[in-house]
Design a protein around this motif. Sequence first.
Motif, PDB file in Angstrom:
ATOM      1  N   MET A  11       0.809  -1.150  -0.017  1.00  0.00           N
ATOM      2  CA  MET A  11       0.040  -0.006  -0.096  1.00  0.00           C
ATOM      3  C   MET A  11       0.921   1.318  -0.030  1.00  0.00           C
ATOM      4  SD  MET A  11      -2.832  -1.353   2.796  1.00  0.00           S
ATOM      5  CE  MET A  11      -3.795   0.224   2.888  1.00  0.00           C
ATOM      6  N   THR A  12       0.307   2.413  -0.694  1.00  0.00           N
ATOM      7  CA  THR A  12       0.996   3.575  -0.505  1.00  0.00           C
ATOM      8  C   THR A  12       1.236   4.240   0.991  1.00  0.00           C
ATOM      9  OG1 THR A  12      -0.862   5.051  -0.984  1.00  0.00           O
ATOM     10  CG2 THR A  12       0.144   4.031  -2.772  1.00  0.00           C
ATOM     11  N   PRO A  13       1.679   5.189   1.192  1.00  0.00           N
ATOM     12  CA  PRO A  13       1.817   5.869   2.367  1.00  0.00           C
ATOM     13  C   PRO A  13       0.364   6.240   2.793  1.00  0.00           C
ATOM     14  CG  PRO A  13       3.636   6.348   1.306  1.00  0.00           C
ATOM     15  CD  PRO A  13       2.907   5.692   0.143  1.00  0.00           C
ATOM     16  N   GLU A  14      -0.265   6.893   1.493  1.00  0.00           N
ATOM     17  CA  GLU A  14      -1.726   7.284   1.977  1.00  0.00           C
ATOM     18  C   GLU A  14      -2.532   6.295   2.317  1.00  0.00           C
ATOM     19  OE1 GLU A  14       0.914  10.159  -0.365  1.00  0.00           O
ATOM     20  OE2 GLU A  14       0.396   8.080  -0.676  1.00  0.00           O
ATOM     21  N   GLU A  15      -2.427   5.439   1.511  1.00  0.00           N
ATOM     22  CA  GLU A  15      -3.360   4.064   1.808  1.00  0.00           C
ATOM     23  C   GLU A  15      -3.181   3.528   3.286  1.00  0.00           C
ATOM     24  OE1 GLU A  15      -4.020   2.317  -2.522  1.00  0.00           O
ATOM     25  OE2 GLU A  15      -2.359   1.700  -1.202  1.00  0.00           O
ATOM     26  N   ILE A  16      -1.750   3.521   3.696  1.00  0.00           N
ATOM     27  CA  ILE A  16      -1.433   3.162   4.997  1.00  0.00           C
ATOM     28  C   ILE A  16      -2.237   3.922   6.082  1.00  0.00           C
ATOM     29  CG2 ILE A  16       0.365   2.605   6.586  1.00  0.00           C
ATOM     30  CD1 ILE A  16       2.044   1.814   4.267  1.00  0.00           C
ATOM     31  N   ARG A  17      -2.019   5.271   6.039  1.00  0.00           N
ATOM     32  CA  ARG A  17      -2.633   6.361   6.741  1.00  0.00           C
ATOM     33  C   ARG A  17      -4.262   6.057   6.902  1.00  0.00           C
ATOM     34  NH1 ARG A  17      -2.751   8.977  11.586  1.00  0.00           N
ATOM     35  NH2 ARG A  17      -3.967  10.984  11.325  1.00  0.00           N
ATOM     36  N   LEU A  18      -4.574   6.210   5.689  1.00  0.00           N
ATOM     37  CA  LEU A  18      -6.274   6.096   5.713  1.00  0.00           C
ATOM     38  C   LEU A  18      -6.633   4.572   6.202  1.00  0.00           C
ATOM     39  CD1 LEU A  18      -8.967   7.278   5.166  1.00  0.00           C
ATOM     40  CD2 LEU A  18      -8.692   6.457   2.903  1.00  0.00           C
ATOM     41  N   TRP A  19      -6.027   3.570   6.127  1.00  0.00           N
ATOM     42  CA  TRP A  19      -6.413   2.333   6.407  1.00  0.00           C
ATOM     43  C   TRP A  19      -6.264   2.513   8.311  1.00  0.00           C
ATOM     44  CZ3 TRP A  19      -9.456  -1.384   6.476  1.00  0.00           C
ATOM     45  CH2 TRP A  19      -9.184  -2.758   7.327  1.00  0.00           C
ATOM     46  N   TYR A  20      -5.192   2.829   8.675  1.00  0.00           N
ATOM     47  CA  TYR A  20      -5.122   3.262  10.025  1.00  0.00           C
ATOM     48  C   TYR A  20      -6.239   3.777  10.695  1.00  0.00           C
ATOM     49  CZ  TYR A  20      -3.542   4.910  14.497  1.00  0.00           C
ATOM     50  OH  TYR A  20      -3.462   5.418  15.999  1.00  0.00           O
ATOM     51  N   LEU A  21      -6.849   4.951  10.182  1.00  0.00           N
ATOM     52  CA  LEU A  21      -7.820   5.785  10.584  1.00  0.00           C
ATOM     53  C   LEU A  21      -9.355   4.884  10.232  1.00  0.00           C
ATOM     54  CD1 LEU A  21      -6.621   9.024   8.856  1.00  0.00           C
ATOM     55  CD2 LEU A  21      -6.802   8.497  11.447  1.00  0.00           C
ATOM     56  N   LEU A  22      -9.335   4.052   9.286  1.00  0.00           N
ATOM     57  CA  LEU A  22     -10.780   3.396   9.052  1.00  0.00           C
ATOM     58  C   LEU A  22     -10.670   1.990   9.933  1.00  0.00           C
ATOM     59  CD1 LEU A  22     -10.799   4.096   5.449  1.00  0.00           C
ATOM     60  CD2 LEU A  22     -12.030   5.165   7.294  1.00  0.00           C
ATOM     61  N   ARG A  23      -9.731   1.296  10.110  1.00  0.00           N
ATOM     62  CA  ARG A  23      -9.784  -0.116  10.297  1.00  0.00           C
ATOM     63  C   ARG A  23     -10.221  -0.192  12.027  1.00  0.00           C
ATOM     64  NH1 ARG A  23      -3.794  -2.578  11.571  1.00  0.00           N
ATOM     65  NH2 ARG A  23      -5.023  -4.094  11.642  1.00  0.00           N
ATOM     66  N   GLY A  24     -10.733  -1.338  11.981  1.00  0.00           N
ATOM     67  CA  GLY A  24     -11.206  -1.760  13.456  1.00  0.00           C
ATOM     68  C   GLY A  24     -12.407  -0.976  13.808  1.00  0.00           C
ATOM     69  N   ARG A  25     -13.070  -0.527  13.168  1.00  0.00           N
ATOM     70  CA  ARG A  25     -14.478   0.373  13.369  1.00  0.00           C
ATOM     71  C   ARG A  25     -14.208   1.531  14.221  1.00  0.00           C
ATOM     72  NH1 ARG A  25     -19.032  -3.162  12.649  1.00  0.00           N
ATOM     73  NH2 ARG A  25     -18.676  -5.100  12.760  1.00  0.00           N
ATOM     74  N   ARG A  26     -12.858   2.125  13.756  1.00  0.00           N
ATOM     75  CA  ARG A  26     -12.431   3.270  14.474  1.00  0.00           C
ATOM     76  C   ARG A  26     -12.989   4.560  13.904  1.00  0.00           C
ATOM     77  NH1 ARG A  26      -5.710   2.507  13.897  1.00  0.00           N
ATOM     78  NH2 ARG A  26      -5.814   0.794  15.488  1.00  0.00           N
ATOM     79  N   PHE A  27     -13.484   4.622  12.785  1.00  0.00           N
ATOM     80  CA  PHE A  27     -14.044   5.612  12.104  1.00  0.00           C
ATOM     81  C   PHE A  27     -15.707   5.547  12.221  1.00  0.00           C
ATOM     82  CE2 PHE A  27     -15.508   8.005   8.297  1.00  0.00           C
ATOM     83  CZ  PHE A  27     -14.822   9.361   8.707  1.00  0.00           C
TER      84      PHE A  27
END
Length: 107
Positions: A11-27
């Motif tokens: 994944m791109t750095p942007e995808e990694i960051r967005l995934w960090y924010l979206l994953r695990g029902r965090r969003f």
Amino acid sequence: MDKAKHLRSSMTPEEIRLWYLLRGRRFYGFKFRRQMPIGPWIVDFACFKTRLIVELDGGQHQDDEEYDLRRTAYLNAQGWRVIRFWNNEFRVNEEGVLMAILKHLNS
């Protein structure tokens, strides 16, 4: 499925960051999956509950706009809504992108 696994590990750095924010029902409690196969395509992020796909596009997407149009048309025909953001847009306006995603999740 091997291609999706490869995409998850590159994944791109942007995808990694967005995934960090979206994953695990965090969003806001919404569940997302990443690099998810849907039909013949692999989408960046998908929320099955709301049938929303979030795509983060890099420069390669400027060169093949027709590919993205075909892909989006197929996904729309399957009942998915697709929203796209440029990597650069996410880098400079993370909060604005997240609020746009939330707006689409709630509509």
